[in-house]
Design a protein around this motif. Structure first.
Motif, mmCIF file in Angstrom:
data_model
loop_
_atom_site.group_PDB
_atom_site.id
_atom_site.type_symbol
_atom_site.label_atom_id
_atom_site.label_comp_id
_atom_site.label_asym_id
_atom_site.label_seq_id
_atom_site.Cartn_x
_atom_site.Cartn_y
_atom_site.Cartn_z
ATOM 1 N N THR A 66 0.821 -1.213 0.000
ATOM 2 C CA THR A 66 0.000 0.000 0.000
ATOM 3 C C THR A 66 0.856 1.265 0.000
ATOM 4 O OG1 THR A 66 -0.140 0.238 2.425
ATOM 5 C CG2 THR A 66 -1.739 -1.226 1.362
ATOM 6 N N ILE A 91 -8.524 10.906 -6.026
ATOM 7 C CA ILE A 91 -9.759 10.140 -6.127
ATOM 8 C C ILE A 91 -10.879 11.158 -6.264
ATOM 9 C CG2 ILE A 91 -11.329 8.576 -4.943
ATOM 10 C CD1 ILE A 91 -8.987 7.250 -3.648
ATOM 11 N N TRP A 182 -10.836 6.329 3.466
ATOM 12 C CA TRP A 182 -9.725 5.538 2.944
ATOM 13 C C TRP A 182 -8.401 6.118 3.422
ATOM 14 C CZ3 TRP A 182 -6.180 7.705 -0.526
ATOM 15 C CH2 TRP A 182 -6.548 8.931 -1.075
ATOM 16 N N ALA A 185 -4.287 4.370 -1.371
ATOM 17 C CA ALA A 185 -4.860 3.957 -2.653
ATOM 18 C C ALA A 185 -3.749 3.549 -3.598
ATOM 19 C CB ALA A 185 -5.684 5.094 -3.264
ATOM 20 N N ARG A 215 -8.139 1.048 -9.612
ATOM 21 C CA ARG A 215 -7.784 1.613 -8.304
ATOM 22 C C ARG A 215 -8.258 0.690 -7.188
ATOM 23 N NH1 ARG A 215 -9.967 6.523 -8.730
ATOM 24 N NH2 ARG A 215 -11.950 5.995 -7.761
ATOM 25 N N THR A 217 -8.588 0.862 -2.943
ATOM 26 C CA THR A 217 -8.493 1.729 -1.768
ATOM 27 C C THR A 217 -8.486 0.876 -0.513
ATOM 28 O OG1 THR A 217 -10.896 2.062 -1.863
ATOM 29 C CG2 THR A 217 -9.516 3.781 -2.807
ATOM 30 N N SER A 219 -8.458 0.672 3.892
ATOM 31 C CA SER A 219 -8.860 1.304 5.150
ATOM 32 C C SER A 219 -8.919 0.256 6.249
ATOM 33 C CB SER A 219 -10.239 1.974 4.997
ATOM 34 O OG SER A 219 -10.651 2.556 6.225
ATOM 35 N N TYR A 223 -8.386 -3.993 2.070
ATOM 36 C CA TYR A 223 -8.843 -3.300 0.877
ATOM 37 C C TYR A 223 -10.362 -3.230 0.901
ATOM 38 C CZ TYR A 223 -4.266 -3.182 -1.311
ATOM 39 O OH TYR A 223 -2.953 -2.901 -1.596
#
Length: 248
Positions: A66, A91, A182, A185, A215, A217, A219, A223
């Motif tokens: 990441t 984004i 998020w 990314a 893409r 993302t 968090s 993912y």
């Protein structure tokens, strides 16, 4: 090195792998561990979490993917230094992107399917085991003309509320941005030739060159979503901003 208390409220429901990811990510994003900070060694983390070094290694490898940490052979893992000469890709809400061109925006849901993840899904979302996912296919329009096709995969383990959302009136991108903060990314940009399905959705001839932005993302240690945004190649461009590298 004192790692502090790692078991947050609700953490008992998470796997050790997810706990380690979440704990390290939180320390980095909060600023507790600054750029250049050396992450505790694998053996120390394994002892702290009472797990195997393999579990710790997998978590650190995923954090490195990441871009939050950098792994250096024989030296250890470090919080990533800011990269002054990296391309910046925001984004952005496609609706705002269309409106910024002075065009009217429309959105149409094509398909929404909840299912068990297959091998490709697990690769796209870095899932270790089969889990529920939501697949959403939709088209964005600019002045009544197809602007972009969106193929999105949502990790329902990370965002269970998405299963109940119809996505009839709101696209999944802004819906997710308003609900899940998020923290990292990953973008991949490539060119493809439109197959029959994409050509029909975009109103172009099969085989037409298209620009694809993929893409993922991230968090809270996982993912959240993987999306493919497919644009007609002659109607879209990506702009990246650069700044000079500072001499060392």
């Amino acid at each position: 090195m004192d790692l502090g208390t790692t078991v947050a409220e609700g953490a008992s429901d998470l796997s050790l792998h997810q706990r380690i990811l979440g704990d390290i990510e939180e320390r980095i994003l909060s600023g507790e561990w600054q750029p250049g900070f050396r992450i505790p060694f694998e053996v120390d983390l394994a002892e702290h979490y009472k797990c195997s070094r393999m579990t710790v290694n997998k978590a650190l490898t995923q954090l490195a993917k990441t871009g939050l940490i950098e792994r250096r052979r024989k030296s250890g893992s470090y919080v990533t230094q800011p990269r002054a000469q990296s391309a910046v890709l925001e984004i952005r809400d496609i609706k705002l992107e269309v409106q910024s061109l002075g065009l009217t925006y429309e959105y149409k849901l094509i398909e929404k399917v909840k299912r068990r993840s297959n091998a490709d899904d697990r690769s796209r979302l870095s899932l270790e085991t089969a889990a529920p996912v939501l697949e959403v296919l939709c088209t964005h329009f600019a002045a009544n003309r197809p602007f972009c096709v969106e193929e999105r995969l949502i990790n329902l383990s990370a965002v269970p509320d998405a299963a109940e959302e119809s996505f009839e009136d709101v696209a999944p991108g802004p819906w997710l941005l308003n609900r899940v903060p998020w923290s990292a990314a990953e973008h991949t940009i490539r060119a493809v030739s439109a197959d029959a399905q994409i050509a029909t959705a975009l109103g172009i001839a099969a085989g037409t060159a298209c620009l694809v932005v993929e893409r993922r993302t991230w968090s809270n240690g996982a993912y959240v979503t993987h999306v493919r945004l497919i644009y007609p190649g002659d109607r879209h461009a990506l702009v990246a901003n650069f700044t000079p590298s500072q001499p060392k």
